[in-house]
Design a protein around this motif. Sequence first.
Motif, mmCIF file in Angstrom:
data_model
loop_
_atom_site.group_PDB
_atom_site.id
_atom_site.type_symbol
_atom_site.label_atom_id
_atom_site.label_comp_id
_atom_site.label_asym_id
_atom_site.label_seq_id
_atom_site.Cartn_x
_atom_site.Cartn_y
_atom_site.Cartn_z
ATOM 1 N N GLY A 60 0.824 -1.325 -0.187
ATOM 2 C CA GLY A 60 0.079 0.366 0.055
ATOM 3 C C GLY A 60 0.889 1.281 -0.102
ATOM 4 O O GLY A 60 1.843 1.464 0.891
ATOM 5 N N LYS A 61 0.562 2.164 -0.748
ATOM 6 C CA LYS A 61 1.208 3.590 -0.998
ATOM 7 C C LYS A 61 0.937 4.176 0.272
ATOM 8 O O LYS A 61 -0.282 4.673 0.542
ATOM 9 N N GLY A 62 1.823 4.569 1.049
ATOM 10 C CA GLY A 62 1.760 5.342 2.446
ATOM 11 C C GLY A 62 2.376 6.634 2.348
ATOM 12 O O GLY A 62 3.203 7.158 3.290
ATOM 13 N N LEU A 101 12.691 13.140 -12.324
ATOM 14 C CA LEU A 101 12.459 14.361 -13.163
ATOM 15 C C LEU A 101 11.262 15.189 -12.692
ATOM 16 O O LEU A 101 11.166 16.477 -12.804
ATOM 17 N N ASN A 102 10.501 14.664 -11.671
ATOM 18 C CA ASN A 102 9.409 15.300 -11.390
ATOM 19 C C ASN A 102 9.208 14.709 -9.794
ATOM 20 O O ASN A 102 8.723 13.349 -9.680
ATOM 21 N N THR A 103 9.397 15.508 -8.580
ATOM 22 C CA THR A 103 9.352 14.929 -7.528
ATOM 23 C C THR A 103 7.819 14.565 -7.069
ATOM 24 O O THR A 103 7.745 13.990 -6.045
ATOM 25 N N ASP A 104 6.877 14.954 -7.834
ATOM 26 C CA ASP A 104 5.359 14.820 -7.320
ATOM 27 C C ASP A 104 5.086 13.393 -7.971
ATOM 28 O O ASP A 104 4.012 12.693 -7.566
ATOM 29 N N ALA A 105 5.873 12.766 -8.484
ATOM 30 C CA ALA A 105 5.781 11.177 -8.986
ATOM 31 C C ALA A 105 6.560 10.548 -8.112
ATOM 32 O O ALA A 105 7.387 9.745 -8.366
ATOM 33 N N GLU A 106 6.205 10.671 -6.741
ATOM 34 C CA GLU A 106 7.048 9.973 -5.479
ATOM 35 C C GLU A 106 6.394 8.705 -5.289
ATOM 36 O O GLU A 106 7.198 8.109 -4.710
ATOM 37 N N GLY A 107 4.990 8.458 -5.540
ATOM 38 C CA GLY A 107 4.409 7.063 -5.136
ATOM 39 C C GLY A 107 5.121 5.993 -5.776
ATOM 40 O O GLY A 107 5.521 4.890 -5.064
ATOM 41 N N THR A 163 -1.917 8.165 -9.853
ATOM 42 C CA THR A 163 -1.982 9.187 -10.913
ATOM 43 C C THR A 163 -3.100 9.862 -11.015
ATOM 44 O O THR A 163 -4.171 9.396 -10.742
ATOM 45 N N GLY A 164 -3.136 11.116 -11.339
ATOM 46 C CA GLY A 164 -4.287 11.950 -11.800
ATOM 47 C C GLY A 164 -4.796 11.641 -13.057
ATOM 48 O O GLY A 164 -5.822 11.325 -13.386
ATOM 49 N N ALA A 165 -3.818 10.554 -13.871
ATOM 50 C CA ALA A 165 -4.146 10.422 -15.122
ATOM 51 C C ALA A 165 -5.341 9.215 -14.848
ATOM 52 O O ALA A 165 -6.081 8.989 -15.730
ATOM 53 N N ALA A 166 -5.283 8.216 -13.941
ATOM 54 C CA ALA A 166 -6.266 7.407 -13.715
ATOM 55 C C ALA A 166 -7.860 8.047 -13.547
ATOM 56 O O ALA A 166 -8.723 7.552 -13.996
ATOM 57 N N VAL A 167 -7.751 9.278 -12.694
ATOM 58 C CA VAL A 167 -8.951 9.899 -12.416
ATOM 59 C C VAL A 167 -9.492 10.614 -13.653
ATOM 60 O O VAL A 167 -10.593 10.470 -14.056
ATOM 61 N N ALA A 168 -8.526 11.262 -14.620
ATOM 62 C CA ALA A 168 -9.012 11.539 -15.872
ATOM 63 C C ALA A 168 -9.587 10.516 -16.885
ATOM 64 O O ALA A 168 -10.558 10.914 -17.433
ATOM 65 N N ASN A 189 11.362 8.985 -13.733
ATOM 66 C CA ASN A 189 10.001 8.842 -13.056
ATOM 67 C C ASN A 189 8.910 9.403 -13.524
ATOM 68 O O ASN A 189 7.800 9.365 -12.818
ATOM 69 N N ILE A 190 9.053 9.857 -14.863
ATOM 70 C CA ILE A 190 7.884 10.378 -15.416
ATOM 71 C C ILE A 190 7.924 9.733 -16.962
ATOM 72 O O ILE A 190 9.009 9.472 -17.536
ATOM 73 N N GLY A 191 6.522 9.628 -17.563
ATOM 74 C CA GLY A 191 6.316 9.134 -19.077
ATOM 75 C C GLY A 191 6.115 10.403 -19.736
ATOM 76 O O GLY A 191 6.533 11.634 -19.434
HETATM 77 N N1 BES Z 1 -0.720 11.477 -5.338
HETATM 78 C C1 BES Z 1 -0.482 11.907 -6.628
HETATM 79 C C2 BES Z 1 -1.779 11.217 -7.578
HETATM 80 C C3 BES Z 1 -3.154 11.720 -7.032
HETATM 81 C C4 BES Z 1 -3.814 12.609 -7.948
HETATM 82 C C5 BES Z 1 -3.882 10.805 -6.030
HETATM 83 C C6 BES Z 1 -5.147 13.041 -7.560
HETATM 84 C C7 BES Z 1 -5.101 11.320 -5.933
HETATM 85 C C8 BES Z 1 -5.803 12.304 -6.670
HETATM 86 C C9 BES Z 1 0.690 11.559 -7.217
HETATM 87 O O1 BES Z 1 1.614 11.289 -6.282
HETATM 88 C C10 BES Z 1 1.080 12.446 -8.087
HETATM 89 O O2 BES Z 1 1.024 13.400 -8.038
HETATM 90 N N2 BES Z 1 1.095 11.927 -9.472
HETATM 91 C C11 BES Z 1 1.514 12.753 -10.590
HETATM 92 C C12 BES Z 1 2.623 12.015 -11.264
HETATM 93 C C13 BES Z 1 2.839 12.938 -12.303
HETATM 94 C C14 BES Z 1 3.667 14.019 -11.965
HETATM 95 C C15 BES Z 1 3.702 12.141 -13.631
HETATM 96 C C16 BES Z 1 0.233 13.394 -11.213
HETATM 97 O O3 BES Z 1 -0.801 12.224 -11.504
HETATM 98 O O4 BES Z 1 0.104 14.475 -11.599
#
Ligand code: BES
Length: 478
Positions: free
Chosen positions: A244-246, A325-331, A357-362, A416-418
């Motif tokens: 699990g991502k914590g 390359l992006n510290t927000d892709a930390e999971g 990923t936000g992309a899963a929500v999108a 760490n990003i595509g």
């Molecule tokens: N924790 C976020 C993903 C997330 C987004 C969770 C919306 C719940 C709702 C994750 O760590 C993240 O920031 N992912 C980035 C990856 C990108 C920088 C490649 C994202 O999805 O924008």
Amino acid sequence: MDLAIKQVSKASADDSLVLLSDGKTRWSDYGLSAAEAAYIQAEHKKERNHLLINHLKRWVYIYFLEKKSAAHLTLEECRRAGQQAHHCFARFKTEKVTVVDALDNATETLAFIEGMALSNYQFLRYRKSAKDKNELRAIGVLSTKIKASDISLLHILVDATCRARDLVNTPVLHLNAVQLAKEFQKLGKEAGFRVEVFNKSKIESLKMGGLLAVNFGSVDHPTFSVMEYKPKGAKNKQPIVLVGKGVVYDTGGLSLKPTANSMDYMKSDMAGAAAVACTLFAIAKAKLPVHVIALVPATDNRPSGNAITPGDIITMHNGITVEVLNTDAEGRLILGDALSFAQQFKPELVIDLATLTGAAVAAIGTFGIVCMGTADEKTKDSLKASGEQVYERLAEFPIWEEYDELIKSDIADIKNIGGPYGGSITAGKFLQRFVKYPWMHFDIAGPSFLHSNSAYRVKGGTGVGVRLLFDFLSKRAK
Ligand code: BES
Ligand code: ZN
Ligand code: ZN
């Protein structure tokens, strides 16, 4: 959970009732007059599927079940109907309701009760007074078809789901990585599973470069929790491992997130961790004969003087180097270490749950879980069937080799990003580099946290994953 669910052998005349009916119910059996019975039948003819009748000391809520085109859709209809009934009794501050299974159908009635019970959840820890507090404290179940063991299982599952919701809803000030691990220890003690927590120096000695890098910017230490439930007589020889991502809070780090509708709910970035720990809690409470290990790498992700920078290169637990390359892709960084660590258990299957990923929500919104992986088709089918059964549905994405190109780095093994497209998949492909066993990845970014109520999934943390994994594991335990 301060809601009791228990079997009763009769309903007393003053008890508020819910009658689940297929239209053939003998209304007089439940203290309804001939005139009321005529009214009910007439309304039913007009296709009203729920009715409320007021007596001096009680309310009688009648629900006519409408069968859907598939069994799992009917079950979901029952859960939603349970929420509607709950909403009605909540307005009257009713404390005790007896649900009558006049359908003589255990699964449908249990689904209705599940919907009611999950709707009773509220997160009130930080509110001094709440006029809108739900007062329902007991649900009685009157049924010839439902067994006491069904009811105790349902109670365990609702409780475990609500515990996951509590963990997700608790903000980072009250739940940093160390505190999260302490909560796991409490869960382990209560349900009977082993919990070992690695501290920062142990994590350093294990060379978990991803977890340590995400933690660079933090004043709080990271933790890595290893939880194990290993009952005598487990049906599986090799364990099933859940990861699990914590991320207890995701600011994005130096690649800082904007606040509104983004960073402002990132306390929920540990929903995967909550789900796997609470699943272990549920299977241990239910004493399922299945050997399961849960792993949770945990830290917050923050910018600071020492935070990991875009452009840095780190070495992961399995020796792979990553250009960050992006510290927000930390999971994916903390999960890569955990997936590599899982190898030593020679698992028959590993499933990771992550708000990745936000992309899963999108792609699919909040209505399901994006999944992908290397498990065999039978396992995938079984997971998808569980997803439908509990209505936490799985949408499978491809992991074609072409995507591997998108995470290649010029100066490290991977980055760490595509690219701009297929963001959930490139995240999954990153994880795949750390996996040498049958594996599934569940991206729960959409359904893990809701900004408005959706029937019995109340606003905030949903506890998604717990009911799904429990259903899947209980089938594996057979
Ligand atoms: N924790 C976020 C993903 C997330 C987004 C969770 C919306 C719940 C709702 C994750 O760590 C993240 O920031 N992912 C980035 C990856 C990108 C920088 C490649 C994202 O999805 O924008
Ligand atoms: Zn992030
Ligand atoms: Zn995150």
